[in-house]
Design a protein around this motif. Structure first.
Motif, PDB file in Angstrom:
ATOM      1  N   GLY A   9       0.814  -1.202   0.000  1.00  7.36           N
ATOM      2  CA  GLY A   9       0.000   0.000   0.000  1.00  7.36           C
ATOM      3  C   GLY A   9       0.849   1.254   0.000  1.00  7.36           C
ATOM      4  O   GLY A   9       2.075   1.200   0.112  1.00  7.36           O
ATOM      5  N   GLY A  10       0.177   2.390  -0.146  1.00  4.67           N
ATOM      6  CA  GLY A  10       0.894   3.656  -0.141  1.00  4.67           C
ATOM      7  C   GLY A  10       0.093   4.737  -0.818  1.00  4.67           C
ATOM      8  O   GLY A  10      -1.114   4.597  -1.030  1.00  4.67           O
ATOM      9  N   LEU A  11       0.790   5.805  -1.159  1.00  4.52           N
ATOM     10  CA  LEU A  11       0.180   6.949  -1.822  1.00  4.52           C
ATOM     11  C   LEU A  11       0.423   6.849  -3.321  1.00  4.52           C
ATOM     12  O   LEU A  11       1.557   6.615  -3.754  1.00  4.52           O
ATOM     13  CB  LEU A  11       0.775   8.242  -1.276  1.00  4.52           C
ATOM     14  N   VAL A  12      -0.621   7.024  -4.094  1.00  3.82           N
ATOM     15  CA  VAL A  12      -0.510   6.966  -5.552  1.00  3.82           C
ATOM     16  C   VAL A  12      -1.370   8.072  -6.147  1.00  3.82           C
ATOM     17  O   VAL A  12      -2.421   8.423  -5.595  1.00  3.82           O
ATOM     18  CB  VAL A  12      -0.920   5.570  -6.075  1.00  3.82           C
ATOM     19  N   GLN A  13      -0.941   8.606  -7.269  1.00  5.15           N
ATOM     20  CA  GLN A  13      -1.706   9.642  -7.938  1.00  5.15           C
ATOM     21  C   GLN A  13      -2.865   9.036  -8.718  1.00  5.15           C
ATOM     22  O   GLN A  13      -2.794   7.873  -9.131  1.00  5.15           O
ATOM     23  CB  GLN A  13      -0.799  10.433  -8.877  1.00  5.15           C
ATOM     24  N   PRO A  14      -3.919   9.797  -8.944  1.00 11.11           N
ATOM     25  CA  PRO A  14      -5.014   9.301  -9.787  1.00 11.11           C
ATOM     26  C   PRO A  14      -4.483   8.836 -11.143  1.00 11.11           C
ATOM     27  O   PRO A  14      -3.628   9.512 -11.747  1.00 11.11           O
ATOM     28  CB  PRO A  14      -5.923  10.515  -9.923  1.00 11.11           C
ATOM     29  N   LEU A  18      -0.721   0.320  -8.402  1.00 11.16           N
ATOM     30  CA  LEU A  18      -0.083  -0.288  -7.249  1.00 11.16           C
ATOM     31  C   LEU A  18      -0.319  -1.780  -7.331  1.00 11.16           C
ATOM     32  O   LEU A  18      -1.337  -2.225  -7.879  1.00 11.16           O
ATOM     33  CB  LEU A  18      -0.681   0.210  -5.933  1.00 11.16           C
ATOM     34  N   ARG A  19       0.591  -2.558  -6.769  1.00 11.47           N
ATOM     35  CA  ARG A  19       0.353  -3.984  -6.622  1.00 11.47           C
ATOM     36  C   ARG A  19       0.415  -4.333  -5.140  1.00 11.47           C
ATOM     37  O   ARG A  19       1.437  -4.145  -4.485  1.00 11.47           O
ATOM     38  CB  ARG A  19       1.372  -4.824  -7.399  1.00 11.47           C
ATOM     39  N   LEU A  20      -0.688  -4.834  -4.652  1.00 14.03           N
ATOM     40  CA  LEU A  20      -0.754  -5.293  -3.270  1.00 14.03           C
ATOM     41  C   LEU A  20      -0.439  -6.780  -3.208  1.00 14.03           C
ATOM     42  O   LEU A  20      -0.780  -7.531  -4.124  1.00 14.03           O
ATOM     43  CB  LEU A  20      -2.138  -5.037  -2.677  1.00 14.03           C
ATOM     44  N   VAL A  64     -14.559  -2.185  -9.787  1.00 12.79           N
ATOM     45  CA  VAL A  64     -13.128  -2.369 -10.082  1.00 12.79           C
ATOM     46  C   VAL A  64     -12.890  -3.144 -11.372  1.00 12.79           C
ATOM     47  O   VAL A  64     -11.742  -3.334 -11.782  1.00 12.79           O
ATOM     48  CB  VAL A  64     -12.398  -3.081  -8.922  1.00 12.79           C
ATOM     49  N   LYS A  65     -13.967  -3.556 -12.016  1.00 11.89           N
ATOM     50  CA  LYS A  65     -13.852  -4.385 -13.221  1.00 11.89           C
ATOM     51  C   LYS A  65     -13.050  -3.659 -14.293  1.00 11.89           C
ATOM     52  O   LYS A  65     -13.290  -2.486 -14.580  1.00 11.89           O
ATOM     53  CB  LYS A  65     -15.243  -4.749 -13.734  1.00 11.89           C
ATOM     54  N   GLY A  66     -12.087  -4.376 -14.871  1.00 14.19           N
ATOM     55  CA  GLY A  66     -11.254  -3.806 -15.914  1.00 14.19           C
ATOM     56  C   GLY A  66     -10.075  -2.997 -15.387  1.00 14.19           C
ATOM     57  O   GLY A  66      -9.209  -2.600 -16.176  1.00 14.19           O
ATOM     58  N   ARG A  67     -10.038  -2.751 -14.077  1.00 16.80           N
ATOM     59  CA  ARG A  67      -8.944  -1.966 -13.505  1.00 16.80           C
ATOM     60  C   ARG A  67      -8.106  -2.781 -12.519  1.00 16.80           C
ATOM     61  O   ARG A  67      -6.886  -2.596 -12.448  1.00 16.80           O
ATOM     62  CB  ARG A  67      -9.506  -0.736 -12.777  1.00 16.80           C
ATOM     63  N   PHE A  68      -8.738  -3.655 -11.762  1.00 16.58           N
ATOM     64  CA  PHE A  68      -8.044  -4.468 -10.760  1.00 16.58           C
ATOM     65  C   PHE A  68      -7.994  -5.912 -11.232  1.00 16.58           C
ATOM     66  O   PHE A  68      -8.963  -6.425 -11.790  1.00 16.58           O
ATOM     67  CB  PHE A  68      -8.770  -4.417  -9.415  1.00 16.58           C
ATOM     68  N   TYR A  80      -1.851 -11.639  -5.263  1.00 13.89           N
ATOM     69  CA  TYR A  80      -1.585 -10.256  -5.607  1.00 13.89           C
ATOM     70  C   TYR A  80      -2.866  -9.561  -6.070  1.00 13.89           C
ATOM     71  O   TYR A  80      -3.771 -10.202  -6.617  1.00 13.89           O
ATOM     72  CB  TYR A  80      -0.546 -10.179  -6.728  1.00 13.89           C
ATOM     73  N   LEU A  81      -2.912  -8.277  -5.866  1.00 22.03           N
ATOM     74  CA  LEU A  81      -3.983  -7.448  -6.413  1.00 22.03           C
ATOM     75  C   LEU A  81      -3.317  -6.311  -7.176  1.00 22.03           C
ATOM     76  O   LEU A  81      -2.736  -5.408  -6.575  1.00 22.03           O
ATOM     77  CB  LEU A  81      -4.891  -6.902  -5.314  1.00 22.03           C
TER      78      LEU A  81
END
Length: 124
Positions: A9-14, A18-20, A64-68, A80-81
């Motif tokens: 996790g962390g800070l990310v711009q729009p 990120l990969r969890l 989240v479909k198509g993004r995660f 992983y996510l």
């Protein structure tokens, strides 16, 4: 001791990615369905994606479909996510959970083991 530990996790711009990671110890992830959940400030916990035991069938919710994308590495006993095209609305604490023989569900009461969560903040 059976344990799940999230990281990444962390800070990310729009628009960023990120990969969890969700690492298991004390049991094999391959025989459990693994779900990812998130809880935003002031909101209820939301199940967003799972990967089933065995053949690794996946399911994700519309938000989240198509993004995660969820995936697993059995050799590393880790799920992983991958989170792409993130939005401020994706800001939340993300947790993974493991459930045995839960079938096709994200109902949290069906999942037995939970990680402590990792904070993701999407902001410019």
């Amino acid at each position: 001791q059976l344990q799940l530990v999230e990281s990444g996790g962390g800070l990310v711009q729009p628009g960023g990615s990120l990969r969890l990671s969700c690492a298991a110890s004390g049991f094999s992830l391959n025989i459990y369905t693994i779900g990812w959940y998130r809880q935003a400030p002031g909101k209820e916990r939301e199940g967003i994606v799972y990967i089933s035991e065995g053949d690794g069938t996946t399911y994700d919710v519309d938000s989240v479909k198509g993004r995660f994308t969820i995936s697993k590495d059995n050799a590393k006993n880790t799920v992983y996510l991958q989170k792409n095209s993130q939005k401020p609305a994706d800001t939340a604490i993300y947790s993974c959970a493991a459930g045995f023989a839960v079938g096709s569900t994200l109902m949290p009461e069906q999942y037995e083991y939970w990680g402590q969560g990792t904070q993701v903040t999407v902001s410019s």
